[in-house]
Design an enzyme around this catalytic site. Structure first.
Site, PDB file in Angstrom:
ATOM      1  N   ASN A   9       0.881  -1.177   0.000  1.00 31.40           N
ATOM      2  CA  ASN A   9       0.000   0.000   0.000  1.00 31.40           C
ATOM      3  C   ASN A   9       0.917   1.225   0.000  1.00 31.40           C
ATOM      4  O   ASN A   9       1.552   1.524   1.005  1.00 31.40           O
ATOM      5  CB  ASN A   9      -0.868  -0.062   1.274  1.00 31.40           C
ATOM      6  CG  ASN A   9      -1.679   1.197   1.484  1.00 31.40           C
ATOM      7  OD1 ASN A   9      -1.776   2.051   0.605  1.00 31.40           O
ATOM      8  ND2 ASN A   9      -2.276   1.307   2.670  1.00 31.40           N
ATOM      9  N   LYS A  11       0.153   4.289  -0.214  1.00 38.08           N
ATOM     10  CA  LYS A  11      -0.449   5.467   0.433  1.00 38.08           C
ATOM     11  C   LYS A  11      -0.220   6.731  -0.417  1.00 38.08           C
ATOM     12  O   LYS A  11      -0.181   6.644  -1.646  1.00 38.08           O
ATOM     13  CB  LYS A  11       0.076   5.605   1.862  1.00 38.08           C
ATOM     14  CG  LYS A  11      -0.132   4.310   2.665  1.00 38.08           C
ATOM     15  CD  LYS A  11       0.109   4.462   4.135  1.00 38.08           C
ATOM     16  CE  LYS A  11      -0.123   3.130   4.826  1.00 38.08           C
ATOM     17  NZ  LYS A  11       0.053   3.193   6.271  1.00 38.08           N
ATOM     18  N   HIS A  94      -9.361   0.952   5.394  1.00 36.15           N
ATOM     19  CA  HIS A  94      -8.039   1.139   6.011  1.00 36.15           C
ATOM     20  C   HIS A  94      -8.180   2.055   7.226  1.00 36.15           C
ATOM     21  O   HIS A  94      -9.012   2.966   7.240  1.00 36.15           O
ATOM     22  CB  HIS A  94      -7.063   1.749   4.990  1.00 36.15           C
ATOM     23  CG  HIS A  94      -5.661   1.752   5.493  1.00 36.15           C
ATOM     24  ND1 HIS A  94      -5.187   2.724   6.342  1.00 36.15           N
ATOM     25  CD2 HIS A  94      -4.645   0.871   5.325  1.00 36.15           C
ATOM     26  CE1 HIS A  94      -3.935   2.439   6.660  1.00 36.15           C
ATOM     27  NE2 HIS A  94      -3.578   1.320   6.049  1.00 36.15           N
ATOM     28  N   GLU A  96      -6.554   4.481   8.243  1.00 35.21           N
ATOM     29  CA  GLU A  96      -6.445   5.928   7.967  1.00 35.21           C
ATOM     30  C   GLU A  96      -7.758   6.473   7.407  1.00 35.21           C
ATOM     31  O   GLU A  96      -8.121   7.624   7.667  1.00 35.21           O
ATOM     32  CB  GLU A  96      -5.250   6.181   7.024  1.00 35.21           C
ATOM     33  CG  GLU A  96      -3.935   5.985   7.771  1.00 35.21           C
ATOM     34  CD  GLU A  96      -2.798   5.389   6.958  1.00 35.21           C
ATOM     35  OE1 GLU A  96      -2.830   5.436   5.719  1.00 35.21           O
ATOM     36  OE2 GLU A  96      -1.857   4.857   7.596  1.00 35.21           O
ATOM     37  N   GLU A 166      -4.895  -5.109  10.881  1.00 35.57           N
ATOM     38  CA  GLU A 166      -3.866  -4.091  11.077  1.00 35.57           C
ATOM     39  C   GLU A 166      -4.117  -3.379  12.403  1.00 35.57           C
ATOM     40  O   GLU A 166      -4.934  -2.445  12.459  1.00 35.57           O
ATOM     41  CB  GLU A 166      -3.918  -3.070   9.941  1.00 35.57           C
ATOM     42  CG  GLU A 166      -3.708  -3.694   8.573  1.00 35.57           C
ATOM     43  CD  GLU A 166      -3.242  -2.662   7.547  1.00 35.57           C
ATOM     44  OE1 GLU A 166      -2.175  -2.892   6.967  1.00 35.57           O
ATOM     45  OE2 GLU A 166      -3.905  -1.637   7.355  1.00 35.57           O
ATOM     46  N   GLY A 172       2.926   2.127  10.824  1.00 38.46           N
ATOM     47  CA  GLY A 172       3.873   3.220  10.613  1.00 38.46           C
ATOM     48  C   GLY A 172       4.613   3.643  11.871  1.00 38.46           C
ATOM     49  O   GLY A 172       5.267   4.682  11.900  1.00 38.46           O
ATOM     50  N   SER A 212       3.874  -2.238  10.359  1.00 34.63           N
ATOM     51  CA  SER A 212       5.331  -2.316  10.501  1.00 34.63           C
ATOM     52  C   SER A 212       5.896  -3.693  10.159  1.00 34.63           C
ATOM     53  O   SER A 212       6.831  -4.171  10.793  1.00 34.63           O
ATOM     54  CB  SER A 212       5.755  -1.876  11.904  1.00 34.63           C
ATOM     55  OG  SER A 212       5.368  -0.532  12.140  1.00 34.63           O
TER      56      SER A 212
HETATM   57  P1  PGA Z   1       3.117   0.143   7.656  1.00 36.11           P
HETATM   58  O1  PGA Z   1       1.622   0.353   7.056  1.00 36.11           O
HETATM   59  O2  PGA Z   1       3.666  -1.102   7.036  1.00 36.11           O
HETATM   60  O3  PGA Z   1       3.862   1.393   7.246  1.00 36.11           O
HETATM   61  O4  PGA Z   1       2.962   0.021   9.138  1.00 36.11           O
HETATM   62  C1  PGA Z   1       0.752  -0.728   6.887  1.00 36.11           C
HETATM   63  C2  PGA Z   1      -0.573  -0.240   6.366  1.00 36.11           C
HETATM   64  O5  PGA Z   1      -1.064   0.803   6.811  1.00 36.11           O
HETATM   65  O6  PGA Z   1      -1.201  -0.875   5.470  1.00 36.11           O
END
Ligand code: PGA
Length: 249
Positions: A9, A11, A94, A96, A166, A172, A212
């Site tokens: 992803n 983003k 997601h 976010e 997640e 992140g 992560s």
């Molecule tokens: P990350 O993001 O690997 O940077 O933690 C995962 C995601 O939000 O899909």
């Protein structure tokens, strides 16, 4: 047997030329890869990346879509537009989208059903906030997001559903859920799917872990019985960091 499914992803990162360059490196790095792969660039880079991944073993994904097929929805992108560009998969719900843009389960469910109606594969994201985990609510949050997100989705359509667990506090942040903690939620989620659809459907649903995930923790996570892949953000932004995850197994 469930196949490992590793998805990137991207983003809100990369200009068009950067996106094309990364997609090209991945096409060559993964051409002999045994697993299922997907990359999800921004909407503005979908067309250019589509030309690169067309006919390869890398699926093209979008990071979101509108609840509606067309009409007065300023700033939104329709499933019809995504299909037209060759998008095969869409990430929905997601964290976010849920927490920054306030998408709720009903809205996410509308999108899930619309994507399925048009034959897209859906990666439905679920996961708890840190305060919810600390309050012992990780499982109940994931159950509610799973049941509401899939409301009205038939057993037949479940072949086009992937779940991504997640934990929001791990996205992140560099904090990963331990493989055992992640496995516990994955197994619990599969139990919910079994309750909703029966075990033969539930056993075939891919449940990815996200938060992560990197080359150095991927193996321990993927070794868990119910962890079938990864939805990767930060480490998906460079071929050097994404390729080793894709090739863990
Ligand atoms: P990350 O993001 O690997 O940077 O933690 C995962 C995601 O939000 O899909």
């Amino acid at each position: 047997m469930r196949q490992y499914y590793i998805a990137g992803n991207w983003k809100m990162n990369k200009t068009k030329s950067e996106a094309v360059e990364l997609a090209k490196s991945l096409v060559s790095a993964l051409k002999d890869g045994k697993n299922k792969y997907m990359i999800a660039p921004s909407f503005t880079n979908l067309d250019a990346v589509a030309q690169v991944v067309k006919g390869t073993n890398i699926r093209l994904g979008a990071q979101n879509m509108s609840t509606d097929e067309s009409g007065a929805h300023t700033g939104e992108v329709s499933v019809l537009m995504l299909k037209d560009l060759g998008v095969q998969t869409v990430i929905l719900g997601h964290s976010e989208r849920r927490h920054i843009y306030k998408e709720d389960d009903a809205m996410i469910n509308t999108k899930v059903k619309l994507a399925l109606k048009h034959g897209l594969e859906v990666i439905l994201c679920i996961g708890e906030l840190l305060e919810e985990r600390e309050a012992g609510k990780a499982e109940s949050v994931c159950e509610e997001q799973t049941r509401k997100g899939l409301s009205g989705v038939s057993a037949e359509d479940m072949k086009n559903i992937v779940i991504a667990y997640e934990p929001v506090w791990a996205i992140g942040t560099g904090k990963t859920a331990t493989p055992e903690d992640a496995q516990a939620v994955h197994a619990f989620t599969r139990k919910i799917l079994t309750d909703m659809y029966g075990s033969s459907v539930a056993e075939n649903v891919i449940i990815q872990y996200g938060g992560s995930m990197k080359a150095d923790n991927a193996q321990a996570l993927l070794n868990q019985k119910d962890i079938d892949g990864g939805l990767i953000g930060g480490a998906a932004l460079k071929a050097d960091t994404f390729e080793p995850i894709c090739k863990t197994y």
